[in-house]
Design a protein around this motif. Structure first.
Motif, PDB file in Angstrom:
ATOM      1  N   GLU A 298       0.912  -1.163   0.141  1.00  0.00           N
ATOM      2  CA  GLU A 298      -0.157  -0.114  -0.152  1.00  0.00           C
ATOM      3  C   GLU A 298       0.693   1.283   0.085  1.00  0.00           C
ATOM      4  O   GLU A 298       1.996   1.240   0.398  1.00  0.00           O
ATOM      5  CB  GLU A 298      -0.756   0.060   1.248  1.00  0.00           C
ATOM      6  CG  GLU A 298      -1.926  -1.227   1.330  1.00  0.00           C
ATOM      7  CD  GLU A 298      -3.283  -0.689   1.021  1.00  0.00           C
ATOM      8  OE1 GLU A 298      -3.171   0.414   0.016  1.00  0.00           O
ATOM      9  OE2 GLU A 298      -4.377  -1.188   1.331  1.00  0.00           O
ATOM     10  N   PRO A 299       0.405   2.364  -0.230  1.00  0.00           N
ATOM     11  CA  PRO A 299       1.015   3.457  -0.120  1.00  0.00           C
ATOM     12  C   PRO A 299       1.483   3.660   1.195  1.00  0.00           C
ATOM     13  O   PRO A 299       0.680   3.490   2.205  1.00  0.00           O
ATOM     14  CB  PRO A 299       0.110   4.756  -0.709  1.00  0.00           C
ATOM     15  CG  PRO A 299      -0.845   4.055  -1.383  1.00  0.00           C
ATOM     16  CD  PRO A 299      -1.119   2.624  -0.977  1.00  0.00           C
ATOM     17  N   ARG A 300       2.596   4.165   1.621  1.00  0.00           N
ATOM     18  CA  ARG A 300       3.278   4.360   3.013  1.00  0.00           C
ATOM     19  C   ARG A 300       2.584   5.363   3.787  1.00  0.00           C
ATOM     20  O   ARG A 300       2.174   5.065   5.034  1.00  0.00           O
ATOM     21  CB  ARG A 300       4.620   4.758   2.981  1.00  0.00           C
ATOM     22  CG  ARG A 300       5.476   3.530   2.594  1.00  0.00           C
ATOM     23  CD  ARG A 300       7.056   3.761   2.885  1.00  0.00           C
ATOM     24  NE  ARG A 300       7.831   2.532   2.674  1.00  0.00           N
ATOM     25  CZ  ARG A 300       8.880   2.366   2.723  1.00  0.00           C
ATOM     26  NH1 ARG A 300       9.806   3.733   3.205  1.00  0.00           N
ATOM     27  NH2 ARG A 300       9.674   1.467   2.464  1.00  0.00           N
TER      28      ARG A 300
ATOM     29  N   GLU B 295     -10.665  -3.256   4.111  1.00  0.00           N
ATOM     30  CA  GLU B 295      -9.910  -4.154   3.652  1.00  0.00           C
ATOM     31  C   GLU B 295      -8.654  -3.647   2.817  1.00  0.00           C
ATOM     32  O   GLU B 295      -8.513  -2.285   2.662  1.00  0.00           O
ATOM     33  CB  GLU B 295     -10.572  -4.864   2.374  1.00  0.00           C
ATOM     34  CG  GLU B 295     -10.742  -4.219   1.006  1.00  0.00           C
ATOM     35  CD  GLU B 295     -11.614  -4.942   0.051  1.00  0.00           C
ATOM     36  OE1 GLU B 295     -11.530  -5.912   0.183  1.00  0.00           O
ATOM     37  OE2 GLU B 295     -12.185  -4.195  -0.671  1.00  0.00           O
ATOM     38  N   SER B 296      -7.671  -4.483   2.715  1.00  0.00           N
ATOM     39  CA  SER B 296      -6.350  -4.304   1.926  1.00  0.00           C
ATOM     40  C   SER B 296      -6.209  -4.842   0.730  1.00  0.00           C
ATOM     41  O   SER B 296      -6.084  -6.201   0.657  1.00  0.00           O
ATOM     42  CB  SER B 296      -5.219  -4.468   3.016  1.00  0.00           C
ATOM     43  OG  SER B 296      -3.992  -4.243   2.158  1.00  0.00           O
ATOM     44  N   HIS B 297      -6.361  -4.109  -0.551  1.00  0.00           N
ATOM     45  CA  HIS B 297      -6.093  -4.618  -1.701  1.00  0.00           C
ATOM     46  C   HIS B 297      -4.659  -5.438  -1.741  1.00  0.00           C
ATOM     47  O   HIS B 297      -4.733  -6.560  -2.373  1.00  0.00           O
ATOM     48  CB  HIS B 297      -6.017  -3.695  -2.921  1.00  0.00           C
ATOM     49  CG  HIS B 297      -7.209  -2.819  -2.615  1.00  0.00           C
ATOM     50  ND1 HIS B 297      -8.739  -3.404  -2.690  1.00  0.00           N
ATOM     51  CD2 HIS B 297      -7.720  -1.627  -2.533  1.00  0.00           C
ATOM     52  CE1 HIS B 297      -9.499  -2.490  -2.588  1.00  0.00           C
ATOM     53  NE2 HIS B 297      -9.070  -1.451  -2.586  1.00  0.00           N
ATOM     54  N   PRO B 298      -3.660  -5.050  -1.419  1.00  0.00           N
ATOM     55  CA  PRO B 298      -2.265  -5.611  -1.446  1.00  0.00           C
ATOM     56  C   PRO B 298      -2.399  -7.008  -0.623  1.00  0.00           C
ATOM     57  O   PRO B 298      -1.854  -8.276  -1.302  1.00  0.00           O
ATOM     58  CB  PRO B 298      -1.388  -4.898  -0.894  1.00  0.00           C
ATOM     59  CG  PRO B 298      -1.693  -3.459  -1.136  1.00  0.00           C
ATOM     60  CD  PRO B 298      -3.252  -3.738  -1.098  1.00  0.00           C
ATOM     61  N   GLN B 299      -3.108  -7.094   0.636  1.00  0.00           N
ATOM     62  CA  GLN B 299      -3.068  -8.016   1.450  1.00  0.00           C
ATOM     63  C   GLN B 299      -3.982  -9.438   0.717  1.00  0.00           C
ATOM     64  O   GLN B 299      -3.343 -10.386   0.601  1.00  0.00           O
ATOM     65  CB  GLN B 299      -3.725  -7.779   2.711  1.00  0.00           C
ATOM     66  CG  GLN B 299      -3.803  -9.217   3.592  1.00  0.00           C
ATOM     67  CD  GLN B 299      -4.778  -8.816   4.878  1.00  0.00           C
ATOM     68  OE1 GLN B 299      -5.815  -8.515   4.705  1.00  0.00           O
ATOM     69  NE2 GLN B 299      -4.127  -8.933   6.085  1.00  0.00           N
TER      70      GLN B 299
ATOM     71  N   LYS C 223       3.117  -3.386   3.948  1.00  0.00           N
ATOM     72  CA  LYS C 223       3.893  -4.144   2.909  1.00  0.00           C
ATOM     73  C   LYS C 223       3.338  -5.644   3.347  1.00  0.00           C
ATOM     74  O   LYS C 223       3.585  -5.897   4.491  1.00  0.00           O
ATOM     75  CB  LYS C 223       5.407  -3.894   3.266  1.00  0.00           C
ATOM     76  CG  LYS C 223       5.905  -2.687   2.854  1.00  0.00           C
ATOM     77  CD  LYS C 223       7.597  -2.291   3.240  1.00  0.00           C
ATOM     78  CE  LYS C 223       7.665  -1.914   4.653  1.00  0.00           C
ATOM     79  NZ  LYS C 223       8.995  -1.808   4.828  1.00  0.00           N
ATOM     80  N   HIS C 224       3.175  -6.350   2.625  1.00  0.00           N
ATOM     81  CA  HIS C 224       2.634  -7.710   2.397  1.00  0.00           C
ATOM     82  C   HIS C 224       3.686  -8.876   1.893  1.00  0.00           C
ATOM     83  O   HIS C 224       3.725  -8.442   0.623  1.00  0.00           O
ATOM     84  CB  HIS C 224       1.398  -7.788   2.118  1.00  0.00           C
ATOM     85  CG  HIS C 224       0.307  -6.702   2.524  1.00  0.00           C
ATOM     86  ND1 HIS C 224      -0.390  -7.147   3.845  1.00  0.00           N
ATOM     87  CD2 HIS C 224       0.212  -5.494   2.309  1.00  0.00           C
ATOM     88  CE1 HIS C 224      -1.228  -5.866   4.242  1.00  0.00           C
ATOM     89  NE2 HIS C 224      -0.722  -4.953   3.161  1.00  0.00           N
TER      90      HIS C 224
ATOM     91  N   GLU D 121      -2.083  -6.734  -9.593  1.00  0.00           N
ATOM     92  CA  GLU D 121      -3.380  -7.045  -9.036  1.00  0.00           C
ATOM     93  C   GLU D 121      -4.130  -6.201  -8.062  1.00  0.00           C
ATOM     94  O   GLU D 121      -5.288  -5.958  -8.126  1.00  0.00           O
ATOM     95  CB  GLU D 121      -3.063  -8.500  -8.856  1.00  0.00           C
ATOM     96  CG  GLU D 121      -4.450  -9.138  -8.472  1.00  0.00           C
ATOM     97  CD  GLU D 121      -5.772  -9.274  -9.248  1.00  0.00           C
ATOM     98  OE1 GLU D 121      -7.022  -9.655  -8.850  1.00  0.00           O
ATOM     99  OE2 GLU D 121      -5.670  -8.969 -10.243  1.00  0.00           O
ATOM    100  N   ALA D 122      -3.249  -5.859  -7.123  1.00  0.00           N
ATOM    101  CA  ALA D 122      -3.797  -4.987  -6.035  1.00  0.00           C
ATOM    102  C   ALA D 122      -4.199  -3.753  -6.462  1.00  0.00           C
ATOM    103  O   ALA D 122      -5.141  -3.249  -6.063  1.00  0.00           O
ATOM    104  CB  ALA D 122      -2.524  -5.102  -4.924  1.00  0.00           C
TER     105      ALA D 122
END
Length: 504
Positions: A281-283, A293-297, A389-390, A413-414
């Motif tokens: 995600e952006p920091r 929700e977290s798109h990267p997660q 970060k994931h 994809e995220a």
């Protein structure tokens, strides 16, 4: 079976794990992080049953914060008498041990090295006790001239820093309150889920000989505020947050399958790296599209599920990062796992202990032991920053049947799922709708102030304070039977230039 076209020289496997938990009787007997690293690596070598440390060609050291060194990775290599081609000391991030393990495996798969090590250590308990007692530690001199690594505040907006929502303990509650509201839970139901989940983590820690806190806590003990279990940031008590005041070191040794066999590593000690995924995600958390929700997660977890045939239930050993309850609660839903999931093989950052960035090194050690003990498929999921970060990694005693992929970012994809990001403003008037919130507490349990993340009438995002003397609004925010997310309140500008939010 492994892909026939793939040489055993290019199949990465984990062959050794080592941990040390240091509880010195005297403060000055405490081991410094470099010494803990050395001990953990020697234990990992002993665990492998073969002599491997001298052949290390890749060495990753997880960032430590309890003591500052100049070039700690070089100092460690010097202690070990090695000169690895890849020598790295990375930035802050709880996902970093998983990333280093993954990258080390990829290096082996590319044929760049035969033996790789990933290690991390912290001695925050000893460092804190020494500072309080004004005792000088007989350690490598503290490198005052080395710049402190950038952390939370360095990446956040000035208003977030001013209102105190720039540290993990004050930012993760924004996800906790937004996710539970999105899932249709009352705050009481969300708290009950957290308590049940954390009680499971504590049970696993109580059975882990390396854990810092070996006691099983009931859900009620975890969720009930007391002087010893004080509220820190709504809705989190002390027993629901990471405990960094520990002394611990962990290390993992990887080799190629060919090297493992040549070195005489027993077949039942070998664990295969199947693959994994990463995204971020952006920091600056205030420029994310939402907080439920977290798109990267999601992208990372769906990618690792694909390695398990698209079904999260295929993992019979799981480590879901557990700095705060919202993280594994989000992750288990994405994996399609019920509330009865056992989310850890280690014990969690509250109970096992949170040696800052290196908890997942210990989780990897625990996972290897679990797989050697009979589990079939293991998932390690680490994250860092503020749900930022994931990284996920799949391990198994069985060979994967495919070569290890080199391109494992699922960032595209995220990003594809990312919605419109509202403009952040520091001036507003009229009505504000609660997007998320928390309440910050002092050490004595007193309210310092509330913080509401809100959407303004023109759908901008803003942060607003709720003063400690506004009891009615604070009661609205902390109502256990009805979430305040989505409710409207009045916006006003205080004399110090900070927006304030009041429930009518």
């Amino acid at each position: 079976m492994a892909n026939a076209a793939q040489s055993d020289d290019h199949i990465p496997v984990i062959v050794g794990v080592g941990e040390i938990t240091d509880r010195p009787k005297e403060i000055t007997d405490g081991l410094e992080p470099l010494a803990l690293l050395e001990q953990a690596l020697k234990r990992a070598e002993a665990d492998s049953g073969s002599k491997l440390l001298g052949d290390i060609g890749s060495l990753d050291v997880v960032n430590f914060l309890s003591w500052r060194y100049r070039d700690p990775e070089k100092q460690l290599a010097g202690r070990l008498g090695i000169k690895p081609a890849h020598l790295y000391y990375g930035p802050v991030g709880g996902e970093s041990p998983i990333r280093y393990l993954h990258e080390a495996a990829q290096r082996i798969a590319r044929g760049e090295c035969g033996v790789a090590a990933v290690c991390g250590a912290e001695a925050q308990s000893t460092a804190t006790k020494a500072e309080r007692a004004k005792v000088e530690l007989p350690w490598t001199p503290f490198a005052h001239d080395v710049e402190e690594p950038k952390r939370g505040a360095a990446f956040q907006k000035p208003m977030a820093v001013k209102l105190g929502v720039f540290r993990p303990i004050t930012v993760y509650p924004l996800y906790e309150t937004a996710t539970s509201a999105h899932w249709g839970q009352t705050p009481r139901e969300a708290m009950a889920e957290s308590g049940e989940l954390w009680s499971v983590y504590s049970k696993v820690a109580s059975e882990n000989p390396n854990a810092w806190l070996k006691r099983r806590f009931s859900p009620e003990e975890i969720t009930t505020p007391t002087p010893e279990n004080r509220l820190i940031a709504w809705p989190y008590n002390k027993l629901m947050v990471a405990n960094p005041t520990v002394n611990m070191g962990g290390a993992v040794l990887l080799t190629s399958l060919a090297k493992a066999r040549a070195a005489g590593v027993a077949e039942n000690r070998i664990v295969h790296v199947w693959g994994g995924a990463s995204a971020e995600e952006p920091r600056d958390y205030l420029i994310r599209d939402q907080f439920y929700e977290s798109h990267p997660q999601n992208a990372v977890l769906k990618s690792v599920m694909d390695l398990a045939g698209g079904d999260g239930r295929k993992f019979d050993a799981i480590e879901l990062y557990s700095c705060f309850p919202c993280v594994p609660k989000m992750a288990r839903r994405t994996l399609g796992l019920g509330p009865d999931v056992q989310p850890t093989v280690t014990g969690g950052l509250t109970f096992f202990g949170a040696p800052l960035n290196t908890y997942m090194t210990h989780a990897a050690c625990a996972m290897v032991r679990r797989l050697r003990g009979g589990a079939k498929l293991g998932l390690l999921y680490g994250q860092g920053g503020f749900v930022t970060k994931h990284h996920g990694l799949v391990l198994s005693r069985q060979a994967p049947g495919h070569a290890l992929a080199q391109d494992t970012s699922v960032q595209a994809e995220a990003d594809r799922h990312r919605g419109k990001v509202p403009e952040f403003v520091t001036e507003a008037s009229g009505k504000g709708k609660v997007e998320s919130f928390t309440v910050l507490y002092g050490r004595g349990g007193e309210v310092e102030h509330g913080v509401v993340m809100m959407r303004t009438a023109n759908d901008c995002r803003a942060l607003a304070r709720v003063p400690a003397n506004d009891g009615a609004t604070l009661a609205h925010l902390t109502n256990m039977d009805r979430t305040p997310v989505g409710s409207l309140g009045d916006i006003a500008m205080a004399e110090d230039g900070v927006l304030e939010w009041q429930h009518p």
